[in-house]
Design an enzyme around this catalytic site. Sequence first.
Site, PDB file in Angstrom:
ATOM      1  N   GLY A 179     -33.133 -13.599  33.298  1.00 34.44           N
ATOM      2  CA  GLY A 179     -31.697 -13.721  32.535  1.00 34.44           C
ATOM      3  C   GLY A 179     -31.664 -14.981  31.939  1.00 34.44           C
ATOM      4  O   GLY A 179     -31.004 -15.141  31.779  1.00 34.44           O
ATOM      5  N   HIS A 203      -8.925 -24.234  18.158  1.00 35.32           N
ATOM      6  CA  HIS A 203      -7.384 -23.796  18.739  1.00 35.32           C
ATOM      7  C   HIS A 203      -6.302 -25.088  19.242  1.00 35.32           C
ATOM      8  O   HIS A 203      -5.257 -24.730  18.297  1.00 35.32           O
ATOM      9  CB  HIS A 203      -7.638 -23.516  19.745  1.00 35.32           C
ATOM     10  CG  HIS A 203      -6.900 -22.084  20.081  1.00 35.32           C
ATOM     11  ND1 HIS A 203      -6.089 -21.476  18.987  1.00 35.32           N
ATOM     12  CD2 HIS A 203      -5.902 -21.819  20.411  1.00 35.32           C
ATOM     13  CE1 HIS A 203      -5.138 -21.015  19.161  1.00 35.32           C
ATOM     14  NE2 HIS A 203      -4.670 -21.243  20.548  1.00 35.32           N
ATOM     15  N   LYS A 257      10.614 -14.309  14.141  1.00 39.06           N
ATOM     16  CA  LYS A 257      10.832 -13.167  15.362  1.00 39.06           C
ATOM     17  C   LYS A 257      12.340 -13.891  15.209  1.00 39.06           C
ATOM     18  O   LYS A 257      13.315 -14.404  15.083  1.00 39.06           O
ATOM     19  CB  LYS A 257      10.842 -13.419  16.334  1.00 39.06           C
ATOM     20  CG  LYS A 257       9.050 -12.532  16.882  1.00 39.06           C
ATOM     21  CD  LYS A 257       9.304 -12.377  18.267  1.00 39.06           C
ATOM     22  CE  LYS A 257       7.907 -11.619  18.794  1.00 39.06           C
ATOM     23  NZ  LYS A 257       7.396 -12.133  19.739  1.00 39.06           N
ATOM     24  N   ASP A 274      -4.886 -16.693   9.906  1.00 40.26           N
ATOM     25  CA  ASP A 274      -4.316 -17.140  11.383  1.00 40.26           C
ATOM     26  C   ASP A 274      -5.923 -17.789  11.380  1.00 40.26           C
ATOM     27  O   ASP A 274      -6.802 -17.674  10.983  1.00 40.26           O
ATOM     28  CB  ASP A 274      -4.421 -15.902  12.147  1.00 40.26           C
ATOM     29  CG  ASP A 274      -3.499 -16.431  13.505  1.00 40.26           C
ATOM     30  OD1 ASP A 274      -3.807 -18.067  13.520  1.00 40.26           O
ATOM     31  OD2 ASP A 274      -3.124 -15.257  13.985  1.00 40.26           O
ATOM     32  N   THR A 313      -8.047 -10.298  19.923  1.00 40.69           N
ATOM     33  CA  THR A 313      -7.699  -8.291  19.616  1.00 40.69           C
ATOM     34  C   THR A 313      -7.278  -7.667  18.669  1.00 40.69           C
ATOM     35  O   THR A 313      -7.883  -6.921  18.562  1.00 40.69           O
ATOM     36  CB  THR A 313      -6.643  -8.014  20.841  1.00 40.69           C
ATOM     37  OG1 THR A 313      -5.785  -8.598  20.886  1.00 40.69           O
ATOM     38  CG2 THR A 313      -6.883  -8.540  21.867  1.00 40.69           C
ATOM     39  N   GLY A 344      -4.011  -8.066  17.988  1.00 38.03           N
ATOM     40  CA  GLY A 344      -2.648  -7.485  18.020  1.00 38.03           C
ATOM     41  C   GLY A 344      -2.550  -8.323  17.388  1.00 38.03           C
ATOM     42  O   GLY A 344      -1.417  -7.866  16.765  1.00 38.03           O
ATOM     43  N   THR A 345      -1.604  -9.359  16.759  1.00 38.17           N
ATOM     44  CA  THR A 345      -1.091 -10.005  15.948  1.00 38.17           C
ATOM     45  C   THR A 345      -1.234  -9.651  14.118  1.00 38.17           C
ATOM     46  O   THR A 345      -0.199  -9.828  13.977  1.00 38.17           O
ATOM     47  CB  THR A 345      -2.028 -11.823  16.237  1.00 38.17           C
ATOM     48  OG1 THR A 345      -2.143 -12.039  17.623  1.00 38.17           O
ATOM     49  CG2 THR A 345      -0.379 -12.410  15.268  1.00 38.17           C
TER      50      THR A 345
END
Length: 288
Positions: free
Chosen positions: A34, A125, A186, A212, A217, A219-220
Amino acid sequence: MIIGGSSSQKLAASIAKKMDDVLCPLESKKFPDGERYIRIKGDIEENVVVVQSTGYPQDENLIELFLILKTIRKMGIKKIRTVIPYFGYGRQEKSFNHGEAVSAEVVSQLIQESGASEIYSINLHEESICNLFNIPAYNLSAMPAIASFIGENVEDPVILAPDKGALGFAHEISNILNCESDYLEKIRLSPNKVETKPKNLDVDGRDVVIIDDIISTGGTIVNACKILKEHGASRIVVSCVHPVLVEDALLKIFTAGADEVVSTDTLKSEVSTVSVASVVAEALKKGS
Ligand code: R5P
């Protein structure tokens, strides 16, 4: 001279082409246990550019980057501009809870100590990651490249951020394309009822482009697609800079109603169709 690490070979080649520069051959392999082995196989000149994203497998890509940088430095090269299109560990740029490792800081220090003399990254980010380095660090934007794709492929779009945090990206694109932008807001209707909808614009019958920085994932974006469908959006094009795309994120996004998903090539994926090569090459040309 451009050296492309394992995670960014194609992008490194595109950058070399845009800069009319040569690619340096690199041997990189994993031993049976590895551990990683790298060997720079060309004659290294002063003014080297190393390109390596540090996405999944983050630790392996980071170790490879450290080995490349240290080896070039040992060859006597001092100017090593390091392009990290996707900066892994960028989401932990501070300690949110007592005792947490500030991973972005640790990683930045190791990259610098390995020999990088300048850092170029795309849509970090958090912009503040630049301040973790004691060498020049530049946070480039992929929005002009994404805007150019949208301009060629979507007529009269609404550019939509899935939350307020991404509104800056939507504005950047809508300013370039001279079109409308908005974000999903929201609203708490009662202690246990929340409604999420476009803040200002009516998307009924419109072609909407969601933007974005990262899709992880999914999800957003899944949430955003469902809301846009409920509000009558005609076509939904999902765009992002960094296609992290954990597991079946893409499938979830298409199932939620997206017609198309497009990302840049900061990370390899089946939707990485917009290249950041020009953005990087222009920045490198300016800095040389
Ligand atoms: C959040 O701060 C980012 O801008 C993205 O919205 C987020 O990383 C997306 O994550 P996921 O795809 O897991 O919802």
